[in-house]
Design an enzyme around this catalytic site. Structure first.
Site, mmCIF file in Angstrom:
data_model
loop_
_atom_site.group_PDB
_atom_site.id
_atom_site.type_symbol
_atom_site.label_atom_id
_atom_site.label_comp_id
_atom_site.label_asym_id
_atom_site.label_seq_id
_atom_site.Cartn_x
_atom_site.Cartn_y
_atom_site.Cartn_z
ATOM 1 N N LYS A 141 8.904 -1.128 1.904
ATOM 2 C CA LYS A 141 7.518 -1.227 1.467
ATOM 3 C C LYS A 141 6.560 -1.324 2.652
ATOM 4 O O LYS A 141 6.916 -1.843 3.701
ATOM 5 C CB LYS A 141 7.344 -2.473 0.596
ATOM 6 N N ASP B 178 10.356 14.860 10.005
ATOM 7 C CA ASP B 178 9.941 14.462 8.666
ATOM 8 C C ASP B 178 8.444 14.717 8.479
ATOM 9 O O ASP B 178 7.704 13.859 8.023
ATOM 10 C CB ASP B 178 10.292 12.990 8.428
ATOM 11 N N ILE C 20 0.827 -1.204 0.000
ATOM 12 C CA ILE C 20 0.000 0.000 0.000
ATOM 13 C C ILE C 20 0.857 1.248 0.000
ATOM 14 O O ILE C 20 0.353 2.352 -0.025
ATOM 15 C CB ILE C 20 -0.970 0.032 1.204
ATOM 16 N N PHE D 69 11.975 3.837 4.009
ATOM 17 C CA PHE D 69 12.318 2.701 4.854
ATOM 18 C C PHE D 69 12.154 1.387 4.108
ATOM 19 O O PHE D 69 12.897 0.451 4.301
ATOM 20 C CB PHE D 69 11.375 2.752 6.063
#
Ligand SMILES: *[C@@H]1O[C@H](CO)[C@@H](O)[C@H](O)[C@H]1NC(C)=O
Ligand SMILES: *[C@@H]1O[C@H](CO)[C@@H](O)[C@H](O)[C@H]1NC(C)=O
Ligand SMILES: *[C@@H]1O[C@H](CO)[C@@H](O)[C@H](O)[C@H]1NC(C)=O
Ligand SMILES: *[C@@H]1O[C@H](CO)[C@@H](O)[C@H](O)[C@H]1NC(C)=O
Ligand SMILES: *[C@@H]1O[C@H](CO)[C@@H](O)[C@H](O)[C@H]1NC(C)=O
Ligand SMILES: *[C@@H]1O[C@H](CO)[C@@H](O)[C@H](O)[C@H]1NC(C)=O
Ligand SMILES: *[C@@H]1O[C@H](CO)[C@@H](O)[C@H](O)[C@H]1NC(C)=O
Ligand SMILES: *[C@@H]1O[C@H](CO)[C@@H](O)[C@H](O)[C@H]1NC(C)=O
Ligand SMILES: *[C@@H]1O[C@H](CO)[C@@H](O)[C@H](O)[C@H]1NC(C)=O
Ligand SMILES: *[C@@H]1O[C@H](CO)[C@@H](O)[C@H](O)[C@H]1NC(C)=O
Ligand SMILES: *[C@@H]1O[C@H](CO)[C@@H](O)[C@H](O)[C@H]1NC(C)=O
Ligand SMILES: *[C@@H]1O[C@H](CO)[C@@H](O)[C@H](O)[C@H]1NC(C)=O
Length: 816
Positions: free
Chosen positions: A501, A612, A494, A499
């Site tokens: 998947k 972030d 999704i 980082f």
């Protein structure tokens, strides 16, 4: 019972349970009789003496002996040769044994009503009582049709033990075999304090106990030959309630008595070396109890001894258990894990005394701990249930036994005694305490967070609701993750981030989760992984995405989060077919994310800097509620130490605080800047970096700035919103957004100010527009600044194009 109480007890008990480990146990008193037999019987290396040739134990030596025909099909029973003969006792008779060592002794009585070839007796009709030293061991007992050994432990303080057999009226007694042997006093604790009712001091010193169940988990029999005290341990399979949930494990070599003495008498190697554990592959969310159910006589108190030994091969982690007897908590978060690295494989046992009322079912449950960091596991190696003689010295009600005892005191006595072997035990206790203290501190910290919110906020009290404990993070077995994601099926991907998947996964209990799987790891990946787990487990808030678990087996770095139905905010703003959000929805999302960030910045003494903040890290749940995600870069700040020049600037392009980029000064104001960018992303509905635009307009910030200079800021609004917003609301919004983008951190508002102003903007947008409060503790109040006014200087960051021209790979290339 709370763990705190448990801890108090430890002090009381630990002094008495440094059990000295004996060398191979040699009972001082050791009487073994094969009753009614004319020959001695050897069971392995134990000789049961024939009692026909020498009657000196029995007061009425003229009693008849009987024997079974040779065809008795009981040879599969342990010690079957003992069941072939019996002594008949047709009037009250005494067995008398001289006692050389005062203290605890086992009395074992063997009964099997075998059919007789001929004669006047039918053993199945025998009915009798057996007593010793004022204790009624059996009352109106009628043996079952299967061989049975009744085992008792008595503290004999005289020089003789007299066992009295009393036939019931018109009946008789019989006995196949008998053992009277000393056992280590330490096996039965002397005294146990009642925890729930402090007045109740449960003294076991003078009580008689009967072994009603002695079970070896792992579904394996342990015969008396393998037990230093010749105890018989039965497999647990027949007592298990949910045997499809469990797994039997065995690893004898993993057991480490540490004292170096294999003859430790509490339980043998073969008990500690096998266990029944929860099948965690089967249910990874593992909020489960492993339950065994025992039929016991109600009205009595029972000493229940749990034997544990952590023999499971698994990644190093804490193994914590919740232990229950009939829904009463015996121990909470009992730590068997690796707090102390030396105790892996060390046997440990725990005693509880409980009074049983009601229906005579004793449910023993070992549940997985909900404490964070605990491995989702439940293990038990052995269990003993000993019935404690009642106040009349009665241990066993016979077939026609009175049940008056059930109507006695209903008060629950739950007594805990903790004991274990030698120094190991102390180590484990220290581990537990250390853990408890740690937990306490952590709790304290959380409650002070709550205070912050109650004193500071009006609405925010309910915002701080910690997620239910069941949502706490777990270390998941890799197998469970693989199963949940259908072997990391590409069809379940999704999202793809820096980082790795992100997969949609379904745990076997039906919970839908998001599974973030680290790409084949770099050192940096590991530290981000750790940071994220630490952050998410410490900081729980309605507007922070919550951690469900993680997995670090086999070089995998996997984090499991709550699944956010509506995906990222970014997807709802542009580049997708999703329906456009209206202004009110956008304001609510901005407010939600501001709250999450505000919580991060203020909930602990040192601000947590997210580092972030971007629309791709703001997720929306099924109700479009915003939650801040991705804490991999988070830092406990501020980090003003300029000596670390090598520290690379991290974050996502387009959102980076210019001050941080040029001077590596990281404060929470960097998050405020990034949030300002997100605010304009929300308002404008365009990517922060759009390479298709002319030079100088690639960056959202530059673009906004450009139109602002031209005095036509309306041009930047998402065309979908134009004409559908209240101007006062937008004005307020833009005003605070501009301030967030100030070049110098000190000129930017705090997230608290941003939040307050956004709420004003929402009120201004709402139908019942009330005049908002103007006072604000940080000076960012409501002003009437229009779009065309204001300081341009506030608006201009470092020339972003300098950076972008080099790095426009995608709209959000990352520098990680
Ligand atoms: C049984 O063993 C005892 C002691 O070892 C011995 O004295 C006795 O004679 C034996 N009895 C028989 C019937 O073999
Ligand atoms: C008990 O057994 C003995 C020996 O077999 C016998 O002489 C006696 O009559 C029996 N007594 C009763 C009451 O059955
Ligand atoms: C059995 O022992 C008890 C108590 O030691 C004593 O009172 C009783 O008289 C004895 N009975 C016989 C038949 O020896
Ligand atoms: C012995 O008694 C039991 C139970 O009363 C009965 O079922 C059985 O048939 C009897 N056996 C003999 C050989 O009479
Ligand atoms: C047995 O009883 C005596 C006297 O009541 C007591 O001193 C001793 O400690 C007891 N032993 C055990 C193991 O309970
Ligand atoms: C149990 O005893 C048997 C025979 O006495 C021996 O072969 C076996 O190794 C023992 N098992 C354990 C686990 O000690
Ligand atoms: C436990 O072992 C017995 C054989 O000893 C077996 O019949 C039973 O099915 C086992 N129980 C479970 C739950 O596997
Ligand atoms: C059993 O435990 C030993 C000692 O810790 C360990 O080396 C071994 O790998 C374990 N065996 C199994 C089958 O888990
Ligand atoms: C048992 O534990 C002790 C320390 O607690 C350790 O020194 C020893 O090596 C261990 N023995 C085995 C066989 O693992
Ligand atoms: C034991 O567990 C069974 C099944 O879960 C339940 O029906 C029963 O009420 C429990 N008994 C007690 C005394 O808690
Ligand atoms: C385990 O059983 C206890 C007592 O019945 C109960 O309070 C607890 O909620 C159960 N835990 C789980 C995870 O089902
Ligand atoms: C046990 O007590 C209950 C009520 O107190 C009574 O109904 C029942 O008959 C008694 N059972 C026995 C075996 O005495």
């Amino acid at each position: 019972m709370e763990f705190g109480k448990f801890r108090l007890l430890i002090w009381v008990i630990s002094t008495m349970c440094l059990i000295k480990c004996s060398i191979q146990f040699q009972p001082i008193d050791n009487y073994l009789l094969d009753c009614g037999s004319t020959t001695n019987s050897s069971i392995r290396d134990r000789v049961f003496l024939a009692d026909t040739s020498d009657y000196h134990f029995l007061s009425n030596p003229e009693q008849e002996s009987v024997s079974a025909s040779n065809s008795q099909p009981i040879s599969s029973i342990y010690g079957s040769s003992l069941y072939r003969t019996a002594r008949i006792v047709n009037k009250t008779s005494n067995y008398t044994f001289s006692i050389n060592q005062h203290g605890r002794h086992f009395i074992r009585l063997y009964f099997f009503p075998f059919p007789l070839n001929a004669g006047t007796y039918n053993l199945s009709t025998a009915r009798f009582s057996v007593s010793a030293h004022g204790f009624t061991l059996l009352r109106n007992f009628q043996p079952d049709s299967t061989p049975v050994v009744k085992e008792y432990s008595l503290n004999i303080t005289s020089d003789e033990l007299v066992l009295t057999f009393t036939p019931s009226p018109n009946s008789f007694a019989f006995l196949n075999a008998l053992e009277v042997i000393s056992h280590p006093d330490e096996l039965i604790p002397i005294t146990a304090k009642a925890v729930e009712l402090p007045r109740n001091h449960h003294n076991l010193m003078t009580q008689a106990l009967q072994t009603v169940f002695r079970v070896n988990m792992g579904n394996q029999t342990v015969l008396p030959d393998n037990d230093t005290l010749w105890r018989h341990w039965y497999p647990d399979g027949t007592f298990m309630k949910y045997n499809n949930l469990v797994q039997f494990v065995s690893n004898i070599t993993a057991v480490n008595y540490t004292t170096g003495d294999p003859a430790f008498d509490i339980a043998p190697l073969s008990v500690y070396g096998t266990a029944t554990k929860l099948n965690t592959q089967y249910n990874p969310s593992a909020l489960l109890n492993n339950t065994w159910s025992f039929n016991v006589a109600p009205g009595f108190s029972y000493l229940v001894r749990f034997h544990f030994c952590d023999i499971i091969e698994r990644p190093p982690s804490q193994l914590m258990l919740n232990i229950y007897l009939n829904s009463m908590s015996v121990a909470k978060d009992l730590n068997l894990g690796e707090e102390m690295p030396n105790v892996w494989g060390a046997p440990f046992y725990l005693d509880a005394v409980t009074k049983l009322n009601g229906n005579g079912i004793l449910n023993v449950s070992i549940g997985t701990s909900l404490a964070f960091g605990s491995y989702p596991e439940s293990i038990l190696n052995g269990l003993e249930i000993l019935k404690i003689s009642d106040s009349n010295g009665i241990l066993e009600d016979g077939a026609t036994g009175v049940n008056s005892s059930t109507s006695r005191s209903n008060s629950k006595i739950l007594v805990i005694i903790v004991s274990a072997c030698g120094a190991v035990f102390v180590l484990v206790l220290l581990g537990c305490m250390f853990f408890v203290i740690n937990r306490r501190n952590r709790r304290k910290r959380k409650s002070s967070n709550e205070e912050y919110f109650t004193t500071n906020g009006t609405k925010e009290n309910d915002e701080n609701t910690l997620f239910s404990r069941s949502k706490m993070g777990y270390r998941f077995p890799l197998g469970a993750v693989i199963e949940a994601t259908d072997r990391f099926s590409e069809s379940l991907v999704i999202g793809i981030g820096g980082f790795g998947k992100v997969y949609k996964g379904i745990l076997s209990d039906g919970t839908i989760v998001a599974v973030k799987r680290g790409a084949p790891q770099s050192h940096q990946g590991v530290s981000e992984f750790q940071t994220e787990i630490e952050m998410l487990s410490q900081f729980r808030h309605r507007h922070l995405v919550s951690l469900i678990g993680y997995c670090d087996e086999k070089n995998e770095l996997i984090i499991i989060y709550e699944y956010m139905e509506n995906g990222t905010l970014k997807n709802h703003l542009y580049g997708s077919d999703l329906p456009k959000l209206n202004w009110k929805q956008r304001l609510e999302i901005a407010i939600g994310s501001a709250r999450g960030l505000h919580y991060l910045h203020t909930s602990s003494q040192l601000a947590i800097i997210h580092r972030d903040v971007k629309s791709a890290n703001i997720l929306l749940d099924e109700n479009m509620m915003a939650k801040v995600a991705d804490f991999g870069l988070s830092k406990i700040g501020p980090d003003l130490d300029k000596t670390h020049v090598s520290t690379a600037v991290k974050g996502s392009f387009g959102y980076l605080d210019p001050e941080y980029m040029t001077r590596q000064q990281l404060t929470e104001k960097s998050d405020v800047y990034s949030f300002g960018v997100v605010m304009f992303e929300i308002l404008c509905g365009r990517p922060v970096i759009d390479p298709s635009r002319p030079r100088g307009m690639v960056s959202l910030v530059e673009w906004v700035n450009e139109w602002r200079k031209r005095g036509e800021l309306e041009k930047v609004f998402d065309p979908f919103l134009v004409g559908k917003m209240k101007m006062e609301s937008v004005r307020k919004y833009v005003e605070i957004g501009e301030k967030c983008l100030a070049e110098n951190g000190v000129d930017r508002p705090t997230m608290g100010d941003v939040l307050w102003n956004l709420e004003c903007a929402l009120q201004l947008e709402g139908s019942e527009v009330k005049s908002p409060r103007v006072e604000s503790d940080s000076g960012v109040g409501v002003s009437s600044t229009g779009f065309n006014e204001g300081s341009v200087g506030d608006f201009v960051g470092v020339s972003m194009s300098r950076v972008f021209s080099e790095m426009v790979k995608g709209e959000e290339g990352e520098m990680r």
